[in-house]
Design an enzyme around this catalytic site. Sequence first.
Site, short mmCIF file in Angstrom:
data_model
loop_
_atom_site.label_atom_id
_atom_site.label_comp_id
_atom_site.label_asym_id
_atom_site.label_seq_id
_atom_site.Cartn_x
_atom_site.Cartn_y
_atom_site.Cartn_z
N CYS A 1 -18.53 3.91 28.93
CA CYS A 1 -19.82 3.36 28.51
C CYS A 1 -20.84 4.50 28.52
O CYS A 1 -21.18 5.01 29.59
CB CYS A 1 -20.25 2.26 29.48
N CYS B 1 -21.61 5.18 21.51
CA CYS B 1 -21.50 3.89 22.22
C CYS B 1 -20.08 3.43 21.93
O CYS B 1 -19.65 3.40 20.76
CB CYS B 1 -22.51 2.88 21.67
N1 DGL Z 1 -20.33 0.29 25.23
C1 DGL Z 1 -21.51 0.73 25.87
C2 DGL Z 1 -21.90 2.15 25.54
O1 DGL Z 1 -21.02 2.97 25.30
C3 DGL Z 1 -22.67 -0.22 26.06
C4 DGL Z 1 -23.02 -1.21 25.00
C5 DGL Z 1 -23.98 -2.24 25.53
O2 DGL Z 1 -23.60 -2.99 26.43
O3 DGL Z 1 -25.12 -2.28 25.04
O4 DGL Z 1 -23.04 2.51 25.55
#
Ligand code: DGL
Length: 211
Positions: A70, A176
């Site tokens: 994340c 993301c």
């Molecule tokens: N998948 C996550 C990232 O890489 C977060 C997405 C979210 O929950 O807004 O930032």
Amino acid sequence: MKIGVFDSGIGGLSVFNAIKNNFSNLNIVFRNDQEHMPYGDKTKDELLLLVKPFFDQFQAENFDIVIIACNTVSTTILTELKQNYKFMIIPVQPMVREASLITKTKSVAVCATPTTLKSSKYLALKLRYGQNINILEPDCREWATMIQKKQINQLKINSTIESVLNMGCDVIVLACTHYHWIENDIKKICFNRASVIQPEEKIIAKLRQLL
Ligand code: DGL
């Protein structure tokens, strides 16, 4: 060796799947916080509170390595997490350096959540590797939720990507992990005009080196 992969939602699952495809015998689990997703609009304090129970649990179960799949978490609270937990933490990071090395037009687009774009880690990456390039940050704030709920607005994604391509960008950074699920769609839009990069290969190389 016990390995965990963590994200707010299904973004981390794409990283988990990529790892599984490379190391089929690994003892690896995926955990996410779908209840509080999206993380991409949360503050640093909110993220610390939300992530804590998951990391406490990894610690209680004696995990050896946790991959933060994340960008929002790893660009915002990595230092605090490293200070508080014994297991090794491997973060994903926005690939600004890699983009700066391959761009020919000196223009790249970073697709990320609002919290990632505001984070001190991301600002430091821009300062270090983005001095001689133009970095576009298109508005992708709705993308993670769209992808999580499987309600993808293809027109919106097309027009966001077209607009950065029209501004001359030749590298698109998926910063993301949710966006990994639409990587092929973005690659189709970019065909012959821009490269699309994301960090799964880098994480796999890091694990290969460690295991
Ligand atoms: N998948 C996550 C990232 O890489 C977060 C997405 C979210 O929950 O807004 O930032």
